[in-house]
Structures are given as C-alpha cells and as structure tokens.
Design an enzyme around this catalytic site. Structure first.
Site, PDB file in Angstrom:
ATOM      1  N   ARG A 155       0.822  -1.209   0.000  1.00  0.00           N
ATOM      2  CA  ARG A 155       0.000   0.000   0.000  1.00  0.00           C
ATOM      3  C   ARG A 155       0.857   1.261   0.000  1.00  0.00           C
ATOM      4  O   ARG A 155       0.570   2.227  -0.703  1.00  0.00           O
ATOM      5  CB  ARG A 155      -0.948  -0.015   1.206  1.00  0.00           C
ATOM      6  N   ALA A 156       1.947   1.245   0.767  1.00  0.00           N
ATOM      7  CA  ALA A 156       2.815   2.427   0.841  1.00  0.00           C
ATOM      8  C   ALA A 156       3.461   2.717  -0.506  1.00  0.00           C
ATOM      9  O   ALA A 156       3.553   3.880  -0.926  1.00  0.00           O
ATOM     10  CB  ALA A 156       3.892   2.222   1.908  1.00  0.00           C
TER      11      ALA A 156
END
Length: 343
Positions: free
Chosen positions: A283-284
């Site tokens: 996600r990052a």
C-alpha cells in the site's frame, strides 16, 4: 454548511506547509486515499479542511439524484440512475462545486450509511432507502473531526467505503448499494487517544503538525486571524486572486495527471524507499507513486522523480513505520536522505 465566502481562506493559512500539501495532493488525485491530520489543539486543522470549500473544483452530477451520481461511464450508478440508463433514458447533467461534508461525531451507523425501510419492503415489495452521510459525500470531500473518538467499526466503515467507492447496506437479508466516492480527511488530537495501526495504515497520507515556533510566522498567523474576524468579507477579498490561482493550479494538475502514467523508474524508487523503511504489504509503494505524480503535476510537470519522492515520502510513511511503545514518532528525514542518495 457555512457560507463559503465567510470561511477563512485556504490561501491565507500561514505555515503548516506539509498539511496543505497533503490536502492539495488528495484533491488532485483522490485515489491517494485521503489524509489524516494529527496535531495539538489550535493548529488550524479544522480551519484548513473547511477552507478547502473555496478551492475544490466542480464535479459533474446527475441532476436531482439524491446520491450525487457521476454520469460518466464506469463511475457507478444508484439503482434509480441504473434503471433509467437501462431504459435508454439519458439523465440531465449539471456541474456544481464539490463540498466539504462534515460527519457529526455523534452520528450513528444508520445516519452514516443510510437506512432501509424493512416494513415498506415487506408491505410493497419495493425497496425504500433513506440516504445517509455517505450519499451526501459522493463526489465531495468527507471531513471527520476527532476521528480518533469514533468507534473503530465506524472508522472501518468509512475507510472501506472510501476504498471501494460503494456504500453497501444490508438489513434482514435485504440489501441496497449506491456509489460513494469521496476524499476522506480526518483530524485528531493525539493527546485524546490514537487510532489502531491497522486503521492508520488505511489513510493514504498522514501529517503531524505542531504550533509554529518561528516568531514571525506565529505573529503573522495571529495577525491574519484577527484581520479575518474583524472583516471576514474584506479579508477574503484580499486573498481572492491567490484563491483563484490555487484553484486553477489544481485543475491544471488534474489535466496533467490524466495524460501521464507512472514509469518503472519512479515505481522502483518508491519500492526501494518502502523496503528501506520496512513497510508491510504494497500500500505504501502504490500511495507513494500516486502522491509523487500528483506532487509533480501540482508543480506543472508531467514526469515525477526523486525530488517528488522526497517530498511525499514523509506523508506516506510516517504513520506506517513500526515503533516501539513510547518511541518518538517524528519521521527521520536524514535517513530518508541517505536512502535517496543511493537511488
């Protein structure tokens, strides 16, 4: 909602550059996943978010639709708009400014998601749905002040809906769904409690702000606030030109972004930074690429590079880094600089 002309102008907010950047990036690209603003009381968190009403762009909507449906293909439709489309009826469109929709802290789940009238369904065989806040939020910005004081399952509901772009309600085996695409912005004072790490990770960007320590900046903040309180309309007119410039910059950035794609070099940079800071999942990485591209677009550039990764990495990573209890939460910019030197 208060008259937008009597809201303290976004253009007049002195300092707090990271907070303003996080908000602008999400307006340029809502897929970044929203923003969480953490800070002590009196640091312009609510003022900044509410002032966005003056710079939010217009959005295309189906006229008269209680769910603010976007008429463009692939954006989802409520049952009524879908039924009209299936019958070959072209809905009437209108353009209206995006709004800042505020979620009351005392709101119940039914107030947020909307309610199904089960008795009406049993009596008539037809669904009757009372829209909630998530219907109002569709196509707009949803602001949750003191988000850390909401029940976890309420925050989960908001984050799930923001991620999927759909609000799904089921009661007694009867279901209803409608599109709900919005920019989610939360603010909180960490002194009043924090949010679970699993929920923190779901916010695209996070910024921790404190009161300004520079005397001249601090004095300027006070002077501007006093000037606004004394003459809101006159003060707002003073910043009208700068407000329009910011709004145009957002529209130009959206146009640039719509014609660009992430290249492998940028993706590799984001992934290496995420690995360096030991991020779980991907996600990052994804958020960093999107935020870097939006940052470049805001600067009038079609291609994002190392300088954009450097600008957005603290916003993407600060709330995702694993820390021991009571460990200082400030993001290590020197470590980021060292990591980027090798890219």
């Amino acid at each position: 909602m208060a008259d937008r002309h009597l809201i303290f102008p976004f253009a007049a907010i002195a300092g707090q550059e990271q907070m303003k950047t996080a908000l602008l990036l999400n307006i340029v690209d809502p897929s970044i996943g929203g923003a969480l603003i953490k800070g002590e009381k009196g640091t312009a968190k609510s003022t900044a978010v509410r002032s966005l009403a003056q710079i939010l762009p217009d959005a295309e909507r189906v006229k008269g639709c209680p769910f603010n449906c976007d008429p463009r293909p692939g954006r989802g439709r409520c049952p009524s708009c879908a039924e009209a489309a299936a019958a070959g009826i072209e809905p009437e469109h209108e353009r209206s400014a995006m709004r800042v929709v505020e979620l009351p802290l005392s709101a119940t789940e039914d107030r947020i998601a909307g309610t199904l009238d089960i008795e009406h369904v049993l009596q008539t065989g037809k669904k009757k749905f009372e829209p909630g806040v998530l219907a109002q939020a569709n196509g707009n910005l949803l602001y949750v002040d003191e988000v850390n004081l909401l029940d976890d399952h309420m925050v989960d509901l908001l984050l799930d809906t923001a991620a999927m772009g759909v609000n799904y309600v089921e009661r007694e085996g009867i279901s209803f769904q409608h599109p709900s695409r919005f920019i989610l912005v939360g603010s909180m004072n960490p002194e009043e409690g924090d949010i679970r790490p699993q929920l923190l990770d779901r916010f695209g960007l996070c910024v921790e702000i404190r009161g300004e320590n520079d005397i001249s900046t601090r004095a300027e903040i006070v002077a501007r606030r006093l000037a606004f309180d004394a003459d809101p309309e006159g003060f707002t007119r003073t910043y009208a030109e700068e407000t329009q410039r910011i709004k145009k910059n957002i529209l130009d950035a959206r146009k640039i972004l719509s014609g660009t794609k992430a290249d492998r070099t940028l993706i590799s940079m984001a992934s290496r930074v995420s690995l360096h800071f030991e991020m779980d999942g991907h996600r990052a990485d994804i958020t960093m690429v999107r935020a870097a591209m939006a940052n470049a677009a805001l600067d009038g550039r079609a291609g994002a590079g190392k300088e954009d990764i450097a600008a957005v990495a603290p916003l993407v990573l600060s709330h995702r880094i694993k820390r021991k209890p009571f460990e200082e939460s400030k993001f290590d910019m020197e470590e980021l600089g060292t990591c980027l030197q090798d890219l």
